[in-house]
Design a protein around this motif. Structure first.
Motif, mmCIF file in Angstrom:
data_model
loop_
_atom_site.group_PDB
_atom_site.id
_atom_site.type_symbol
_atom_site.label_atom_id
_atom_site.label_comp_id
_atom_site.label_asym_id
_atom_site.label_seq_id
_atom_site.Cartn_x
_atom_site.Cartn_y
_atom_site.Cartn_z
ATOM 1 N N VAL A 159 29.999 16.307 37.050
ATOM 2 C CA VAL A 159 28.813 16.935 36.457
ATOM 3 C C VAL A 159 29.156 18.113 35.542
ATOM 4 C CG1 VAL A 159 27.312 16.226 38.353
ATOM 5 C CG2 VAL A 159 28.489 18.433 38.468
ATOM 6 N N GLY A 160 30.397 18.613 35.582
ATOM 7 C CA GLY A 160 30.756 19.761 34.755
ATOM 8 C C GLY A 160 32.258 19.982 34.755
ATOM 9 N N ILE A 161 32.697 21.011 34.030
ATOM 10 C CA ILE A 161 34.113 21.332 33.915
ATOM 11 C C ILE A 161 34.309 22.825 34.185
ATOM 12 C CG2 ILE A 161 36.100 21.441 32.346
ATOM 13 C CD1 ILE A 161 34.905 19.066 30.853
ATOM 14 N N ASP A 162 35.337 23.122 34.966
ATOM 15 C CA ASP A 162 35.661 24.493 35.318
ATOM 16 C C ASP A 162 37.049 24.840 34.794
ATOM 17 O OD1 ASP A 162 35.820 26.996 36.582
ATOM 18 O OD2 ASP A 162 36.683 26.103 38.395
ATOM 19 N N GLY A 163 37.201 26.006 34.190
ATOM 20 C CA GLY A 163 38.509 26.472 33.742
ATOM 21 C C GLY A 163 39.207 27.238 34.848
ATOM 22 N N ILE A 164 40.528 27.084 34.956
ATOM 23 C CA ILE A 164 41.311 27.793 35.959
ATOM 24 C C ILE A 164 41.914 29.048 35.331
ATOM 25 C CG2 ILE A 164 43.279 27.662 37.523
ATOM 26 C CD1 ILE A 164 40.953 25.873 38.283
ATOM 27 N N ALA A 165 41.845 30.159 36.039
ATOM 28 C CA ALA A 165 42.421 31.419 35.569
ATOM 29 C C ALA A 165 43.417 31.944 36.596
ATOM 30 C CB ALA A 165 41.323 32.451 35.319
ATOM 31 N N VAL A 166 44.314 32.802 36.132
ATOM 32 C CA VAL A 166 45.333 33.416 36.985
ATOM 33 C C VAL A 166 45.154 34.924 36.932
ATOM 34 C CG1 VAL A 166 47.805 33.753 37.352
ATOM 35 C CG2 VAL A 166 46.952 31.523 36.593
ATOM 36 N N ALA A 167 45.029 35.545 38.097
ATOM 37 C CA ALA A 167 44.797 36.985 38.175
ATOM 38 C C ALA A 167 46.040 37.705 38.681
ATOM 39 C CB ALA A 167 43.617 37.273 39.102
ATOM 40 N N VAL A 168 46.283 38.904 38.122
ATOM 41 C CA VAL A 168 47.395 39.744 38.549
ATOM 42 C C VAL A 168 46.893 41.180 38.684
ATOM 43 C CG1 VAL A 168 49.118 38.279 37.426
ATOM 44 C CG2 VAL A 168 48.106 40.182 36.150
ATOM 45 N N HIS A 169 47.780 42.057 39.129
ATOM 46 C CA HIS A 169 47.444 43.481 39.251
ATOM 47 C C HIS A 169 47.151 44.049 37.864
ATOM 48 C CE1 HIS A 169 47.978 47.790 40.032
ATOM 49 N NE2 HIS A 169 47.710 47.509 41.306
ATOM 50 N N PRO A 170 46.182 44.944 37.721
ATOM 51 C CA PRO A 170 45.817 45.485 36.404
ATOM 52 C C PRO A 170 46.967 46.174 35.665
ATOM 53 C CG PRO A 170 44.159 46.047 38.026
ATOM 54 C CD PRO A 170 45.294 45.446 38.783
ATOM 55 N N THR A 224 37.616 36.244 47.593
ATOM 56 C CA THR A 224 37.350 37.678 47.684
ATOM 57 C C THR A 224 38.482 38.410 48.391
ATOM 58 O OG1 THR A 224 34.959 37.304 47.713
ATOM 59 C CG2 THR A 224 35.740 39.423 48.556
ATOM 60 N N GLU A 225 38.961 37.834 49.487
ATOM 61 C CA GLU A 225 40.068 38.442 50.231
ATOM 62 C C GLU A 225 41.343 38.462 49.392
ATOM 63 O OE1 GLU A 225 42.523 37.754 54.442
ATOM 64 O OE2 GLU A 225 40.842 36.437 53.892
ATOM 65 N N ALA A 226 41.602 37.374 48.665
ATOM 66 C CA ALA A 226 42.803 37.295 47.833
ATOM 67 C C ALA A 226 42.759 38.321 46.705
ATOM 68 C CB ALA A 226 42.935 35.889 47.259
ATOM 69 N N ILE A 227 41.602 38.509 46.100
ATOM 70 C CA ILE A 227 41.454 39.484 45.015
ATOM 71 C C ILE A 227 41.763 40.892 45.531
ATOM 72 C CG2 ILE A 227 39.771 40.614 43.515
ATOM 73 C CD1 ILE A 227 38.451 37.859 43.179
ATOM 74 N N ARG A 228 41.280 41.221 46.717
ATOM 75 C CA ARG A 228 41.544 42.543 47.291
ATOM 76 C C ARG A 228 43.035 42.760 47.507
ATOM 77 N NH1 ARG A 228 36.703 42.163 51.793
ATOM 78 N NH2 ARG A 228 34.973 42.711 50.386
ATOM 79 N N MET A 229 43.734 41.716 47.930
ATOM 80 C CA MET A 229 45.171 41.844 48.174
ATOM 81 C C MET A 229 45.948 42.028 46.871
ATOM 82 S SD MET A 229 45.936 39.149 51.245
ATOM 83 C CE MET A 229 45.436 39.498 52.923
ATOM 84 N N VAL A 230 45.591 41.257 45.840
ATOM 85 C CA VAL A 230 46.272 41.386 44.543
ATOM 86 C C VAL A 230 46.007 42.755 43.947
ATOM 87 C CG1 VAL A 230 46.393 40.494 42.182
ATOM 88 C CG2 VAL A 230 46.256 38.897 44.105
ATOM 89 N N ALA A 231 44.808 43.281 44.129
ATOM 90 C CA ALA A 231 44.456 44.597 43.590
ATOM 91 C C ALA A 231 45.296 45.703 44.212
ATOM 92 C CB ALA A 231 42.975 44.874 43.817
ATOM 93 N N ARG A 232 45.855 45.465 45.405
ATOM 94 C CA ARG A 232 46.687 46.470 46.083
ATOM 95 C C ARG A 232 48.180 46.208 45.918
ATOM 96 N NH1 ARG A 232 42.764 45.614 50.434
ATOM 97 N NH2 ARG A 232 44.311 44.275 51.459
ATOM 98 N N ASP A 233 48.545 45.096 45.274
ATOM 99 C CA ASP A 233 49.941 44.675 45.199
ATOM 100 C C ASP A 233 50.365 44.510 43.745
ATOM 101 O OD1 ASP A 233 52.420 43.468 45.393
ATOM 102 O OD2 ASP A 233 51.813 42.021 46.926
ATOM 103 N N MET A 234 51.249 45.392 43.266
ATOM 104 C CA MET A 234 51.701 45.336 41.872
ATOM 105 C C MET A 234 52.308 43.986 41.506
ATOM 106 S SD MET A 234 51.637 47.686 39.406
ATOM 107 C CE MET A 234 53.215 47.534 38.595
ATOM 108 N N GLY A 235 52.927 43.319 42.467
ATOM 109 C CA GLY A 235 53.583 42.038 42.186
ATOM 110 C C GLY A 235 52.725 40.831 42.513
#
Length: 340
Positions: A159-170, A224-235
């Motif tokens: 029914v639709g298409i979703d793009g995949i993104a990769v997140a890292v520390h700011p 949500t949990e993964a985002i919080r962990m990446v936000a605290r981890d430079m690597g």
């Protein structure tokens, strides 16, 4: 008064000439294209054009424009669940359906002991806990086999298409990642950001339970949990739906490419500094997903149980709602790519 033998001969001769002329005319009329075959052959024109105008066999599917035009909507309470990627779509489309078809009651259902995901949704469908499931990946071979063992089949309706993104520390500075580099990170083959143009820093992949390899990634139950962990981890690094990651205020998404140096950003450029969030957020660049310039995407499916019962009708009807003009517009407004 009866005809004389001479008159009879004239009449017969006239009839023969008339039939002959009709036969010749029919022959040339057919040769010139006055009658077209509608059998299963190739009906392309002489210049090779296989467009719909020259292919009477081509099936043209006409979708309703609005929810109100969908036919044979069943009555009942139908539980559905699955991929969290669907959350922005469900939030808009389910209430809109209820307004037009109040007898088609929808209830989103989370699993009892696990976090919601495509896998848990399909599992609940197989266990008769849902009428239909929402998926952000194709049905697996094991899921097909499980359904057959239980006496029915399952099918997926895109029914639709979703793009995949990769997140890292700011604070992490890298030019981008190729899909292969991303895969190598999650396979433990690339372990330092310096190997992909970044600082000399150990990479720490984060993933989701049931999706990523626990030997190389720290697994979480939710995005949500993964985002919080990446936000605290430079690597740290994590991948998910672009609609979930691009607007975040605590992590940033990176450009992705098929080849080194050919990177495309999943967000609308220029990138908005996270210091301006949440007043201003980065937005998904739907155009690069629609055009194919961004190399990493996946389809969204409604997974339906083929058992000839009410659940099957409900799942197929929900997919019909999604594929109407109204439904496709909601998908686009939610930050995804419509199929039409």
């Amino acid at each position: 008064m009866s005809n004389t033998p001479k008159e009879t001969k004239v009449l017969l001769l006239t009839l023969v000439i008339t039939l002959t002329l009709l036969g010749i005319g029919f022959f040339f009329f057919q040769r010139s294209g006055g009658i077209q075959s509608i059998t299963g052959g190739n009906n392309s024109s002489e210049n090779g054009d296989n467009s719909a105008d020259n292919s009477p066999n081509q099936t043209v599917i006409e979708y309703p424009e609005t929810f109100a035009q969908v036919k044979n909507v069943p009555k009942g309470l139908f539980s559905h669940g699955g991929s969290t990627t669907w959350a922005p779509i469900r939030a808009e489309i389910d209430p809109a359906i209820q307004i037009v078809w109040p007898q088609f009651q929808l209830r989103y259902t989370d699993p009892v002991r696990e976090a919601p995901s495509t896998g848990t949704g399909i599992s609940m469908l197989l266990n008769n806990e849902l009428a239909f499931a929402l998926s952000s990946r194709p049905i697996s071979k094991n899921e097909y086999e499980t359904a057959e063992k239980r006496g029915f089949k399952i099918k997926e309706i895109a029914v639709g298409i979703d793009g995949i993104a990769v997140a890292v520390h700011p604070s992490l500075e890298i030019p981008g990642l190729t899909i292969q580099q991303h895969d190598d990170i999650y396979a433990g083959k690339i372990t330092n950001w310096s190997e992909v143009g970044g600082p000399d820093l150990k990479i720490q992949p984060y993933g989701k339970i049931g999706r990523d390899d626990p030997n190389y990634a720290i697994l979480t139950e939710t995005t949500t949990e993964a985002i919080r962990m990446v936000a605290r981890d430079m690597g740290g690094i994590y991948w998910s739906s672009s609609t979930l990651l691009v607007p975040q205020c605590t992590v940033k998404t990176v450009p992705i490419g098929k080849n080194p140096g050919e990177f495309v950003a999943p967000y609308q450029e220029p990138f908005i500094p996270l210091s301006q969030c949440p007043n201003r957020r980065n937005e998904v660049n739907v155009n690069v997903f629609r055009s194919g310039a961004y190399p990493w995407s996946r389809r969204l499916f409604v997974v339906v149980k083929e058992n000839g019962q009410l659940d099957q009708i409900a799942g197929e009807t929900y997919a019909q709602f999604m594929l109407t003009d109204q439904g496709q517009e909601i998908i686009r407004n939610a930050g995804f790519v419509s199929l039409r």
